[in-house]
Each structure stands twice: as structure tokens, then as C-alpha cells.
Design a protein around this motif. Sequence first.
Motif, PDB file in Angstrom:
ATOM      1  N   UNK A   1       8.222   3.127  -6.139  1.00 45.78           N
ATOM      2  CA  UNK A   1       8.575   4.149  -5.139  1.00 45.78           C
ATOM      3  C   UNK A   1       9.986   4.631  -5.435  1.00 45.78           C
ATOM      4  N   UNK A   2      10.219   5.895  -5.138  1.00 48.03           N
ATOM      5  CA  UNK A   2      11.543   6.497  -5.386  1.00 48.03           C
ATOM      6  C   UNK A   2      12.593   5.937  -4.444  1.00 48.03           C
ATOM      7  N   UNK A   3      13.809   5.799  -4.939  1.00 44.66           N
ATOM      8  CA  UNK A   3      14.981   5.539  -4.093  1.00 44.66           C
ATOM      9  C   UNK A   3      16.002   6.627  -4.393  1.00 44.66           C
TER      10      UNK A   3
ATOM     11  N   UNK B   1       0.827  -1.211   0.000  1.00 41.57           N
ATOM     12  CA  UNK B   1       0.000   0.000   0.000  1.00 41.57           C
ATOM     13  C   UNK B   1       0.864   1.265   0.000  1.00 41.57           C
ATOM     14  N   UNK B   2       2.115   1.155   0.468  1.00 44.32           N
ATOM     15  CA  UNK B   2       2.948   2.358   0.529  1.00 44.32           C
ATOM     16  C   UNK B   2       3.632   2.709  -0.803  1.00 44.32           C
ATOM     17  N   UNK B   3       3.406   1.898  -1.856  1.00 47.86           N
ATOM     18  CA  UNK B   3       4.001   2.249  -3.168  1.00 47.86           C
ATOM     19  C   UNK B   3       3.503   3.644  -3.573  1.00 47.86           C
ATOM     20  N   UNK B   4       4.415   4.478  -4.085  1.00 43.65           N
ATOM     21  CA  UNK B   4       4.029   5.865  -4.386  1.00 43.65           C
ATOM     22  C   UNK B   4       3.160   5.986  -5.630  1.00 43.65           C
ATOM     23  N   UNK B   5       3.359   5.057  -6.567  1.00 40.54           N
ATOM     24  CA  UNK B   5       2.628   5.140  -7.840  1.00 40.54           C
ATOM     25  C   UNK B   5       2.248   3.722  -8.258  1.00 40.54           C
TER      26      UNK B   5
ATOM     27  N   UNK C   1      16.841   6.194  -8.125  1.00 45.99           N
ATOM     28  CA  UNK C   1      16.546   4.790  -8.370  1.00 45.99           C
ATOM     29  C   UNK C   1      15.087   4.513  -8.039  1.00 45.99           C
ATOM     30  N   UNK C   2      14.731   3.214  -7.963  1.00 49.61           N
ATOM     31  CA  UNK C   2      13.332   2.889  -7.669  1.00 49.61           C
ATOM     32  C   UNK C   2      13.187   1.511  -7.053  1.00 49.61           C
ATOM     33  N   UNK C   3      12.204   1.396  -6.137  1.00 54.00           N
ATOM     34  CA  UNK C   3      11.692   0.105  -5.706  1.00 54.00           C
ATOM     35  C   UNK C   3      10.490  -0.179  -6.596  1.00 54.00           C
TER      36      UNK C   3
ATOM     37  N   UNK D   1      18.044   0.027  -8.613  1.00 54.32           N
ATOM     38  CA  UNK D   1      16.766  -0.451  -9.158  1.00 54.32           C
ATOM     39  C   UNK D   1      16.507  -1.805  -8.513  1.00 54.32           C
ATOM     40  N   UNK D   2      15.431  -1.917  -7.743  1.00 54.17           N
ATOM     41  CA  UNK D   2      15.115  -3.198  -7.083  1.00 54.17           C
ATOM     42  C   UNK D   2      13.701  -3.643  -7.406  1.00 54.17           C
TER      43      UNK D   2
END
Length: 289
Positions: free
Chosen positions: A51-53, A6-10, A90-92, A58-59
Motif C-alpha cells: 500500500x502507498x505511503x 484485505x486493505x492492501x492496495x496491490x 513510501x510503502x507499507x 518503507x515499512x
Amino acid sequence: MTAIPAHAELILPAPAKLNLMLHILGRRADGYHELQTLFQFLDHGDELGFSLRQDGEIRLHTPIDGVPHDSNLIVRAARRLQEASGTTLGADIWLDKRLPMGGGIGGGSSDAATTLLGLDHLWRTQLGEERLAEIGLALGADVPVFVRGRAAFAEGVGERLTPVELEEPWFLVAVPQVFVSTAEVFGAPELTRDTPPIKVRSLLAGGGRNDCQPVVEKRYPEVRNALILLNKFVSARLTGTGACVFGSFPNRDDADKVARQLPGTLPSFVAQGRNISMLHRRLQALAKK
Ligand SMILES: C[C@@](CO)(OP(=O)(O)O)[C@H](O)COP(=O)(O)OP(=O)(O)OC[C@H]1O[C@@H](n2ccc(N)nc2=O)[C@H](O)[C@@H]1O
Ligand SMILES: Nc1ncnc2c1ncn2[C@@H]1O[C@H](COP(=O)(O)OP(=O)(O)O)[C@@H](O)[C@H]1O
């Protein structure tokens, strides 16, 4: 249970496509085949979360069985975008995989396009759709149409796109439980490679076929059987190089009725054809916020 926290930004969709027809006009010097094909999107697909890192990593947190992390088209697309934009971000990423793999409905290509557009949005790369489609083409011939998000008549290896307005019927897509190798189909000596080019106008007036279908039917009995079963109810055709086969219906009820009559050994789903992809609808809604 979705694989996306649920915490994914997009969170964005990665819709499937159908090749409503596919003609093979010839073979280029590099071995790739010149095609004419008609792409339409389905309102059914995978879903991705981002989500931003800040550390540039990139994970992808949801591995696909048999696909190493760094070979996943999602990770490859993200890295290409990093290189092209020069971002230090980067991004999760999380993937809710709903589309069958290797089915000719473009799941991997669509995941790649959603990654390009999703991270373009999060990273604010401002590269523009033209450049994103170019980056996509280096990942796969079907990626540009997903980046553009408009139903299209495609030529070349699928990169020369003319947007088209098609009817938006309901499709029953049957998923034979077999993996069809695209390379094997294009390498088959018996493949028709000399279909004369046609104009998009005459195509829209009806007609067309899938030149890969006779090869796939002959080599994959699971696909032949699925076509026989579906053809009892509706005129059925192969999408891409398969394995999925589909038929169209004027409404959802008619498609559902046939789906219920298919044997349990032949999974299927029902979805509507769309001229604007769900991904683009979602991004347009975000832009208005
Ligand atoms: C034919 C389509 C129609 O949508 O099939 P599906 O993959 O969706 O079934 C696509 O254009 C598939 O494009 P793409 O997804 O990039 O193909 P790949 O799997 O990378 O191709 C595997 C191999 O098939 C051959 N190949 C592929 C595409 C093409 N236009 N001509 C070819 O000869 C090449 O030998 C290539 O190395
Ligand atoms: N994110 C991804 N989703 C699906 N397949 C992927 C992905 N990344 C890499 N692949 C590889 O791409 C192959 C083709 O996948 P897919 O796009 O589903 O098939 P098709 O092109 O026939 O529609 C898979 O078998 C897999 O090895």
C-alpha cells in the motif's frame, strides 16, 4: 490465515525458481564464479501486499525470524527503487512467506523482484524493465531473472539471460531440513570449476548437471539422503546450491503419488514449471484492466 490484510492496495506473487542444471565454468578475479544455468519458474511461491505511503517510509509489517528489517531484501529493494527513481512516496508491505529459506529456490531474490515491479507499478516510476533488472542485480545474482519473468538460460553470474521455451512438467520439490551456505559451496576446494561451456541448443536437447551437487551431497547428509529417497522414484537433482532437490513428472498425480511416499521428516511440495512467471501473468492482467 494470510499475513496480508484485505486493505492492501496491490497483492502480487513471488514465485520460486529451479536451476534445472548448473555448470561452473571458472572463477572471476573478484572471486565470483562464472556459471551456465537454466532457470524455470514454479507456480508456487510467496505473496506480497503493498500500500502507498505519502511520507516516504518503507515499512515491512511481517518480519522474518533472524532477518533484521533493514536487511530484508524486500526493504533493500524498495529503498534502491526510491533512490533510483527519486520518488518521495513510501510503502507499507506485507509478506506471506511460504518458501523455505536458503533452499536454492530463490525466495529472497523473488521477493526482491516482486517488490521492484510492485512498487514500480504503485509509484509509477516508469524506469523500465532493463533498469529494474540492473537494480535487481545489485541485490543478488538471481534477481534479474525474476524481474524479466521468462524462463532463461543464464550466463556470467546469472545476469546474461537468453529466454528459452521449455516443457512445463510437474515437479516434486523435497526440502531437506538443513541450511546450505552458498558461500561455503562456492568456497569448497573440491568444487568442479572447469566445466566446458556449452551452447544453449545442445542443452535443450537434454543433458546437463549441477556441479554443486557432489559438494553439497558430501557435506550435508540430509541432502544426500533426500536424493537417495527421491532417486528411488525419479531422477533427482539439486537446485542452485541446495538444499532443495527435485524430480520431474508428466502430470500432477504422478508427482503427488511420490510425495505421499516420502517420510514425514522430508517435507515436500508439488508445483508446475512455468516459462512465464506468475508475477508477470498477474501484472499483464492488471495492465489490461
Ligand atoms: C548459485 C545460485 C544459482 O541460482 O544459487 P542459489 O542461491 O539460488 O542456491 C545463485 O546464483 C547464487 O547467487 P546469489 O544468491 O546472488 O549468491 P549469494 O548468496 O549472494 O552468494 C554468496 C557467496 O557465494 C559466492 N558466489 C555466489 C555466486 C556466484 N556466481 N559465485 C560465487 O562465488 C560468493 O562468495 C558470494 O559472496
Ligand atoms: N525476503 C527474504 N526472504 C528470504 N530470505 C531473505 C529475505 N531477505 C533476506 N533474506 C536472506 O537471504 C538468505 C537466502 O534466502 P533465499 O533466497 O530464500 O535462499 P536461496 O538463495 O538459497 O534460494 C536468507 O537466509 C536470509 O538471510
